[in-house]
Design a protein around this motif. Structure first.
Motif, short mmCIF file in Angstrom:
data_model
loop_
_atom_site.label_atom_id
_atom_site.label_comp_id
_atom_site.label_asym_id
_atom_site.label_seq_id
_atom_site.Cartn_x
_atom_site.Cartn_y
_atom_site.Cartn_z
N UNK A 95 0.94 -1.36 0.07
CA UNK A 95 0.03 -0.06 0.08
C UNK A 95 0.88 1.36 -0.08
N UNK A 96 0.24 2.35 -0.52
CA UNK A 96 1.07 3.39 -0.25
C UNK A 96 1.64 3.92 0.95
N UNK A 97 2.88 4.18 0.82
CA UNK A 97 3.96 4.42 2.10
C UNK A 97 3.67 5.88 2.41
N UNK A 98 4.67 6.09 3.59
CA UNK A 98 4.67 7.67 4.19
C UNK A 98 6.23 8.01 4.26
N UNK A 99 7.26 7.34 3.27
CA UNK A 99 8.47 8.00 2.94
C UNK A 99 8.29 9.39 2.41
N UNK A 100 9.21 10.20 2.59
CA UNK A 100 9.00 11.73 2.39
C UNK A 100 7.69 12.17 2.23
N UNK A 101 7.04 12.67 1.15
CA UNK A 101 5.65 13.28 1.13
C UNK A 101 4.97 12.09 0.30
N UNK A 102 5.18 11.13 0.46
CA UNK A 102 4.26 9.96 -0.02
C UNK A 102 5.32 8.98 -0.91
N UNK A 103 5.11 7.61 -0.96
CA UNK A 103 6.04 6.55 -1.62
C UNK A 103 5.17 5.46 -1.90
N UNK A 104 5.69 4.70 -2.92
CA UNK A 104 5.34 3.28 -3.04
C UNK A 104 6.53 2.36 -3.28
N UNK A 105 6.19 1.19 -2.91
CA UNK A 105 7.27 -0.05 -3.00
C UNK A 105 6.77 -1.34 -3.63
N UNK A 106 7.61 -1.71 -4.38
CA UNK A 106 7.36 -2.70 -5.32
C UNK A 106 8.29 -3.67 -5.22
N UNK A 107 7.96 -5.21 -5.27
CA UNK A 107 8.97 -6.01 -5.22
C UNK A 107 8.84 -7.20 -6.29
N UNK A 108 10.01 -7.60 -7.03
CA UNK A 108 9.71 -8.46 -7.99
C UNK A 108 10.61 -9.89 -7.77
N UNK A 109 10.08 -10.93 -7.64
CA UNK A 109 10.82 -12.27 -7.54
C UNK A 109 10.92 -12.81 -9.10
N UNK A 110 12.32 -12.84 -9.59
CA UNK A 110 12.43 -13.58 -10.69
C UNK A 110 13.38 -14.88 -10.86
N UNK A 111 12.81 -15.89 -11.31
CA UNK A 111 13.47 -17.09 -11.57
C UNK A 111 13.74 -17.61 -12.95
N UNK A 112 14.94 -17.83 -13.31
CA UNK A 112 15.21 -17.99 -14.73
C UNK A 112 16.66 -18.20 -14.77
N UNK A 113 17.19 -18.77 -15.74
CA UNK A 113 18.48 -19.07 -15.95
C UNK A 113 19.15 -19.81 -14.89
N UNK A 114 18.30 -20.88 -14.21
CA UNK A 114 19.29 -21.55 -13.09
C UNK A 114 19.32 -20.78 -11.71
N UNK A 115 18.58 -19.39 -11.67
CA UNK A 115 18.97 -18.77 -10.56
C UNK A 115 17.57 -18.08 -10.04
N UNK A 116 17.68 -17.49 -8.95
CA UNK A 116 16.36 -16.68 -8.35
C UNK A 116 17.13 -15.30 -7.78
N UNK A 117 16.45 -14.22 -8.08
CA UNK A 117 17.00 -13.05 -7.84
C UNK A 117 15.50 -12.23 -7.45
N UNK A 118 16.00 -11.24 -6.72
CA UNK A 118 14.90 -10.19 -6.04
C UNK A 118 14.92 -8.75 -6.39
N UNK A 119 14.23 -8.16 -6.76
CA UNK A 119 14.19 -6.63 -6.96
C UNK A 119 13.26 -6.10 -5.99
#
Length: 232
Positions: free
Chosen positions: A166-190
């Motif tokens: 949900x919309x956050x309160x960092x600064x004058x308003x913020x948003x946070x998004x995460x992405x889990x990626x699987x491929x090429x024999x590995x797993x990463x997160x952004x």
């Protein structure tokens, strides 16, 4: 040209591009970034944004020199845009939508990248922007149909799962998004955090196998504190 913030920031993290600045070849874009701020009345030039970047966040070390000038001229943004053009999505609409409008390629900007332990990469970007345009980016949301998708670069497919807080309160308003990626024999997160301050928009991106939301939001709060100390 407008740069789509969500796809570009995700590709920016994936590319983990090293940045550098200085030299006559880049001076024109730096001057234009300054002129754009003065003409538009944004308030901050790319040179000022450069001074407001994170210096040495705990647990990270700087990867190369910061880059500054017009947003579309930054090396990392150009590399991410090139990768975006080479990427095939199984849901094309997820890569062509423009959540929150777009970031104009000529806005004043500054960018710095860091490396951390266990293969982590963190990137901060500051962009001079009106309050209205920055609020559009903070209020943007990932379309429900794009929370899961696949992408292909060359002959390699990867699967992605997106979560959005949900919309956050960092600064004058913020948003946070995460992405889990699987491929090429590995797993990463952004994880990336977008927040707005007075006359600017900031993004923090953390990429790697152990990237966490807590770390991204901690860096975002550190970035906010640094910007508030430096920017008038």
């Amino acid at each position: 040209m407008a740069h789509r913030l969500l796809p570009v920031m995700l590709l920016l993290a994936t590319a983990a591009a090293a940045t550098a600045c200085g030299g006559d070849a880049e001076r024109a874009s730096q001057v234009r970034g300054t002129a754009r701020a003065e003409v538009a009345g944004i308030g901050y030039t790319s040179a000022q944004l450069l001074q407001a970047l994170l210096q040495q966040p705990p647990g990270y070390r700087r990867a190369g020199e910061p880059d500054w000038g017009e947003y579309g001229s930054l090396k990392a943004i150009q590399n991410a845009s090139r990768l975006q053009r080479e990427t095939v999505l199984d849901k094309p609409r997820c890569g062509t939508g423009r959540p929150g409008g777009g970031v104009a390629g000529d806005v004043p900007a500054a960018l710095v990248s860091f490396t951390g332990g266990s293969g982590l990469t963190a990137t901060e970007t500051l962009m001079g922007m009106s309050a209205g345009d920055a609020e559009k980016q903070v209020n943007a949301r990932v379309p429900p149909g794009c929370l899961r998708f696949r992408s292909k670069v060359g002959s390699t497919w990867a699967s992605h799962r997106v979560v959005e807080a949900p919309k956050g309160d960092i600064g004058e308003g913020s948003r946070t998004v995460g992405v889990a990626t699987t491929g090429g024999g590995s797993r990463t997160r952004t994880w990336y955090v977008v927040f707005r301050g007075r006359h600017y928009l900031a993004t923090i991106t953390v990429f790697g196998p152990g990237a966490t939301r807590a770390d991204a939001e901690r860096l975002a709060r550190d970035a906010l504190a640094q910007a508030e100390r430096v920017l008038p």
